[in-house]
Motif scaffolding. Structure first.
Motif, short mmCIF file in Angstrom:
data_model
loop_
_atom_site.label_atom_id
_atom_site.label_comp_id
_atom_site.label_asym_id
_atom_site.label_seq_id
_atom_site.Cartn_x
_atom_site.Cartn_y
_atom_site.Cartn_z
N UNK A 177 42.59 35.95 5.81
CA UNK A 177 41.30 35.66 6.43
C UNK A 177 40.70 34.39 5.85
N UNK A 178 40.89 34.16 4.55
CA UNK A 178 40.39 32.92 3.94
C UNK A 178 41.13 31.71 4.50
N UNK A 179 42.45 31.85 4.70
CA UNK A 179 43.24 30.76 5.29
C UNK A 179 42.75 30.49 6.71
N UNK A 180 42.54 31.54 7.48
CA UNK A 180 42.06 31.38 8.87
C UNK A 180 40.70 30.69 8.89
N UNK A 209 35.47 17.49 16.15
CA UNK A 209 34.32 16.58 16.09
C UNK A 209 34.78 15.13 15.97
N UNK A 210 35.78 14.89 15.14
CA UNK A 210 36.31 13.53 14.98
C UNK A 210 36.95 13.03 16.27
N UNK A 245 38.64 23.31 9.46
CA UNK A 245 39.35 22.04 9.64
C UNK A 245 39.51 21.70 11.12
N UNK A 246 39.77 22.71 11.96
CA UNK A 246 39.89 22.49 13.39
C UNK A 246 38.58 21.98 13.98
#
Length: 147
Positions: free
Chosen positions: A87-90, A102-103, A96-97
């Motif tokens: 869950x922390x990885x997700x 946004x970028x 990051x996604x």
């Protein structure tokens, strides 16, 4: 009759201010259970200068989720630890996604503004033809020299 505390994980505070007895009561557990979960790495409380554990509201919400997974879903502690890690990885990947989206949106916006400014407003965006530096040797055709 025990009081029930409802804590939203998303809105929970990260401030590590709750003593182990308070956190245990809020999570509906014995303080020794919190110590065991700390040793297993299921929850990471803060520490005081004297070594005492301090928990946040987010930690309490996590402890309640550990209890739910264990009691209601029958997941063992090793499985719960893996679930928490995943869950922390997700969560990190979602963060990051969102940042990448946004970028990308900002890049599309910059391209749209440049295109709206007219055809190729900047010379560095258009490949330019450079004058040729090739050496061309010309020889007249024999038939034209003899005639």
């Amino acid at each position: 009759m025990a009081e029930e505390f409802v804590i939203s994980v998303a809105a929970a505070s990260d401030a590590k201010v709750l003593m182990i007895s308070v956190a245990a009561r809020m999570a509906g557990m014995h303080p020794q259970t919190l110590r065991q979960y700390d040793r297993l790495g299921l929850v990471q409380p803060g520490r005081t200068a004297g070594g005492g554990r301090r928990y946040s509201a987010r930690d309490v919400a996590l402890l309640r989720e550990v209890q739910r997974l264990s009691q209601e879903d029958g997941v063992n502690l090793a499985g719960i630890k893996r679930i928490i890690e995943l869950e922390q990885v997700v969560d990190e990947l979602r963060r990051r996604l969102a940042q990448t989206q946004e970028e990308l949106a900002a890049a599309y916006d910059r391209v749209a503004r440049m295109e709206a400014a007219g055809p190729f407003p900047r010379g560095d965006l258009v490949p330019r033809r450079r004058p040729s530096t090739a050496l061309v040797v010309w020889r007249p055709n024999r038939s034209t020299r003899e005639g």
